[in-house]
Design an enzyme around this catalytic site. Structure first.
Site, PDB file in Angstrom:
ATOM      1  N   ASP A  41      28.531  24.858  24.917  1.00  9.13           N
ATOM      2  CA  ASP A  41      27.405  25.756  25.148  1.00  9.13           C
ATOM      3  C   ASP A  41      27.953  27.125  25.517  1.00  9.13           C
ATOM      4  O   ASP A  41      29.146  27.267  25.812  1.00  9.13           O
ATOM      5  CB  ASP A  41      26.518  25.217  26.288  1.00  9.13           C
ATOM      6  CG  ASP A  41      25.036  25.499  26.056  1.00  9.13           C
ATOM      7  OD1 ASP A  41      24.727  26.655  25.676  1.00  9.13           O
ATOM      8  OD2 ASP A  41      24.206  24.607  26.252  1.00  9.13           O
ATOM      9  N   ASP A  63      30.642  29.620  21.308  1.00  7.43           N
ATOM     10  CA  ASP A  63      29.612  30.325  20.542  1.00  7.43           C
ATOM     11  C   ASP A  63      29.682  29.767  19.128  1.00  7.43           C
ATOM     12  O   ASP A  63      30.590  30.108  18.364  1.00  7.43           O
ATOM     13  CB  ASP A  63      29.878  31.830  20.556  1.00  7.43           C
ATOM     14  CG  ASP A  63      28.910  32.614  19.675  1.00  7.43           C
ATOM     15  OD1 ASP A  63      28.035  31.989  19.019  1.00  7.43           O
ATOM     16  OD2 ASP A  63      29.036  33.855  19.611  1.00  7.43           O
ATOM     17  N   SER A 142      13.785  19.355  13.250  1.00  3.91           N
ATOM     18  CA  SER A 142      12.499  19.394  13.932  1.00  3.91           C
ATOM     19  C   SER A 142      11.415  19.031  12.931  1.00  3.91           C
ATOM     20  O   SER A 142      11.542  19.316  11.735  1.00  3.91           O
ATOM     21  CB  SER A 142      12.230  20.794  14.492  1.00  3.91           C
ATOM     22  OG  SER A 142      10.877  20.929  14.894  1.00  3.91           O
ATOM     23  N   TYR A 155      12.275  29.649  12.767  1.00  2.02           N
ATOM     24  CA  TYR A 155      12.695  28.366  13.331  1.00  2.02           C
ATOM     25  C   TYR A 155      12.513  27.233  12.320  1.00  2.02           C
ATOM     26  O   TYR A 155      13.419  26.416  12.104  1.00  2.02           O
ATOM     27  CB  TYR A 155      11.879  28.086  14.597  1.00  2.02           C
ATOM     28  CG  TYR A 155      12.202  26.792  15.287  1.00  2.02           C
ATOM     29  CD1 TYR A 155      13.306  26.683  16.123  1.00  2.02           C
ATOM     30  CD2 TYR A 155      11.381  25.671  15.137  1.00  2.02           C
ATOM     31  CE1 TYR A 155      13.604  25.499  16.779  1.00  2.02           C
ATOM     32  CE2 TYR A 155      11.658  24.487  15.793  1.00  2.02           C
ATOM     33  CZ  TYR A 155      12.771  24.400  16.604  1.00  2.02           C
ATOM     34  OH  TYR A 155      13.057  23.215  17.252  1.00  2.02           O
ATOM     35  N   LYS A 159      15.308  24.772  10.544  1.00  3.04           N
ATOM     36  CA  LYS A 159      15.289  23.322  10.721  1.00  3.04           C
ATOM     37  C   LYS A 159      15.124  22.592   9.390  1.00  3.04           C
ATOM     38  O   LYS A 159      15.644  21.485   9.215  1.00  3.04           O
ATOM     39  CB  LYS A 159      14.185  22.929  11.698  1.00  3.04           C
ATOM     40  CG  LYS A 159      14.409  23.436  13.124  1.00  3.04           C
ATOM     41  CD  LYS A 159      15.719  22.921  13.703  1.00  3.04           C
ATOM     42  CE  LYS A 159      15.888  23.274  15.155  1.00  3.04           C
ATOM     43  NZ  LYS A 159      17.121  22.707  15.753  1.00  3.04           N
TER      44      LYS A 159
END
Length: 247
Positions: A41, A63, A142, A155, A159
Site C-alpha cells: 500500500d 505505488d 466490481s 471506476y 473494473k
C-alpha cells in the site's frame, strides 16, 4: 486426533491495497488460512488492523502505478516472506462524477490505479511464478464493471477492464500452471458505502435478494478459495460475491 491443514499453509501472498478496507480483510482471511502475507500500500495500516493474528503481516510500501516501486516492493517482499505464490490485485480508488463534469485527471487517476496497477503488478510478479510453474492471481473487480453505475464511468470502466485482463492472462499463463480469476463484489459494508445517502443505500439494498450488504471478510473468503488448491481446476472465472445482486 486429525488436525486440519490450513488451506493456504506454506503460501506466500501479496495483497495490494492491503492496509485498509476490503484489502485488510483479505489480508486477515489469508493469514488466518495459513498464508504468509505482505500488504502492499502507499500508506501503512493502523496499529490495530492486523492485531490478534497468529502470524505477523508484513507491510511493504508500494505505488502500483510505478514499475520501479513495484519491483522494489517485490524484492523487499521476497526478503521478508519468500517467493510470491499468490497475488491479490485489490488496490483501487474512486473519483466519482458524471462524465460531463469528470476531468481528464479524474479519469486517468482511476484507470491508472485500478487497471494499469493490476497490469504492472501482474507483469512484475509473474516471472517468478512462471519459473516455478505455479501461482495464483485474483483480481478484485466490481459488479459496477458488469452493469455500470451513474457517476462512476471511470471506476466501472476500470473494473470491466480487469475482467478482460483476467481472462486474457488466464489463457496466457495457464501453460505455466498459473491460475488467474476475478471477484466482483456487490454491496459491501465499507466506509465508502457508509457514506452514501440513506435513500441511495436503501435503494441499492433492495436490489440484493439476500437483503443485506456483504462483509469485507466474505470477499476475503473468496480470495482464500481462489488462491487455494480447492480451486485447482478453476481459471479465467469471474466470481460474483454480491448476495445475488444484478443476477
Amino acid at each position: 486426533m486429525n488436525q486440519t491443514v490450513p488451506l493456504l499453509d506454506g503460501v506466500h501472498a501479496v495483497v495490494t491495497g492491503g492496509a485498509s478496507g476490503i484489502g485488510a480483510a483479505i489480508v486477515r482471511k489469508m493469514s488466518e488460512a495459513g498464508a504468509s502475507v505482505a500488504a502492499w500500500d502507499v500508506k501503512p495500516p493502523e496499529a490495530s488492523t492486523f492485531s490478534g493474528l497468529d502470524r505477523a503481516v508484513e507491510f511493504v510500501e508500494a505505488d502500483i502505478t510505478d514499475p520501479q516501486s513495484v519491483s522494489a516492493a517485490l524484492e523487499a517482499t521476497e526478503s521478508l516472506i519468500g517467493p510470491v505464490h499468490s497475488l491479490i490485485n485489490n488496490a483501487g480508488v474512486t473519483r466519482d462524477r458524471l462524465v460531463r463534469d469528470m476531468s481528464f485527471d479524474e479519469w486517468d487517476t482511476v484507470l491508472n490505479v485500478n487497471l494499469k496497477g493490476a497490469f504492472v503488478t501482474t507483469k512484475i510478479v509473474t516471472p517468478g511464478m512462471v519459473e516455478r510453474k505455479s501461482g495464483t492471481i485474483v483480481n478484485i473487480s466490481s459488479l459496477g464493471g458488469k452493469v455500470g453505475t451513474v457517476g462512476q464511468a471511470n471506476y466501472c470502466a476500470s473494473k470491466a477492464g480487469l475482467v478482460g485482463l483476467t481472462k486474457s492472462t488466464a489463457k496466457e499463463f495457464a501453460r505455466f500452471g498459473i491460475r488467474v480469476n476475478a471477484i466482483q463484489p456487490g454491496l459491501i459494508d465499507t466506509p465508502m458505502t457508509a457514506a452514501l445517502r440513506p435513500d441511495i443505500y436503501d435503494k441499492k439494498l433492495q436490489e440484493v435478494p439476500l437483503r443485506r450488504a456483504g462483509r469485507p471478510d466474505e470477499i476475503g473468503d473468496g480470495c482464500v478459495f481462489l488462491a487455494s488448491n480447492m480451486s485447482s481446476y478453476i481459471t479465467g472465472v469471474v466470481l460474483e460475491i454480491g448476495g445475488g445482486r444484478n443476477i
